[in-house]
Design a protein around this motif. Sequence first.
Motif, short mmCIF file in Angstrom:
data_model
loop_
_atom_site.label_atom_id
_atom_site.label_comp_id
_atom_site.label_asym_id
_atom_site.label_seq_id
_atom_site.Cartn_x
_atom_site.Cartn_y
_atom_site.Cartn_z
N HIS A 177 0.80 -1.23 0.00
CA HIS A 177 0.00 0.00 0.00
C HIS A 177 0.83 1.28 0.00
N SER A 178 2.11 1.19 0.37
CA SER A 178 2.91 2.41 0.58
C SER A 178 4.21 2.40 -0.23
N PRO A 179 4.12 2.48 -1.55
CA PRO A 179 5.34 2.46 -2.36
C PRO A 179 6.25 3.66 -2.13
N PHE A 180 5.71 4.74 -1.55
CA PHE A 180 6.55 5.90 -1.24
C PHE A 180 7.56 5.57 -0.14
N LEU A 181 7.33 4.47 0.59
CA LEU A 181 8.29 4.00 1.58
C LEU A 181 9.05 2.76 1.10
N SER A 182 8.38 1.89 0.35
CA SER A 182 9.02 0.63 -0.03
C SER A 182 9.81 0.72 -1.33
N MET A 183 9.38 1.55 -2.26
CA MET A 183 10.09 1.70 -3.53
C MET A 183 10.01 3.15 -4.02
N PRO A 184 10.54 4.10 -3.25
CA PRO A 184 10.41 5.51 -3.62
C PRO A 184 11.07 5.86 -4.94
N GLU A 185 12.20 5.20 -5.25
CA GLU A 185 12.88 5.52 -6.52
C GLU A 185 12.03 5.10 -7.71
N ASP A 186 11.47 3.89 -7.66
CA ASP A 186 10.60 3.44 -8.75
C ASP A 186 9.39 4.34 -8.90
N LEU A 187 8.80 4.71 -7.78
CA LEU A 187 7.63 5.57 -7.82
C LEU A 187 7.98 6.94 -8.36
N SER A 188 9.14 7.47 -7.97
CA SER A 188 9.53 8.80 -8.44
C SER A 188 9.75 8.81 -9.95
N VAL A 189 10.34 7.76 -10.48
CA VAL A 189 10.55 7.67 -11.93
C VAL A 189 9.21 7.64 -12.65
#
Length: 229
Positions: free
Chosen positions: A206-218
């Motif tokens: 539920h929280s990709p901003f914590l678990s995969m922030p780099e992927d989400l930012s791209v």
Amino acid sequence: MIPEAIARPTLLLVHGAWHGGWCWDKLRAALDVEALQACTVNLPSAGGRSGIAEDVHVIREALAAIDGPVVVVAHSYGGIPVTQAIADAHNVIHVVYLAAFQLDVGESLLGFYGVPTPPESDVTQAVPDDPIAQFYADVPSFEAGKAVERLLPQSTQSFTDAVERAGWRDIPSTYIVCENDQAIPAERQETLAVRSDEIHRLASSHSPFLSMPEDLSVLLSKIALGASS
């Protein structure tokens, strides 16, 4: 060539229930690498008794303080006040629903689930019993534990208030489905995602901003720059 000021809009990050603007810190650092500026809000429904109207007011104030085009990113519950706040917001060029409630006029969070309105005495909803499993299943355990410590009770009214205006009907939108989400299962998200103009997927909880922030930012950079082109 697109002028830099137009090509790189500001992202307004709107958190979900029980959370605060702090949850975006890792993503904001990753967005810096993408040369994208991001702002956050703290919704009064988290830790208070406010309904959608108060959250909408805070979001609109944040939008008014931003010069230039804005891409709004709404997570989970945050999609509800964002949907209403972006109506007639002239600087919003795109809205991203990140495992979020992309509701229509007359719909509420509890209504979406077919849950009856709680008694008036239930003015807040406690943090879920197992927040790590629901929100942070793929977040490192120490970091997940620190996040849990910052969670706040959520206003019950924010779950029962109905959307009065649906800005996504006029503003282009993207839905990001979190495929391993335990809070809002992917099949539930898919029923909402059909309302967006495009759909992306992340293999996250539920929280990709914590678990995969780099992927989400791209991904957010791709969406934001595409929206401004």
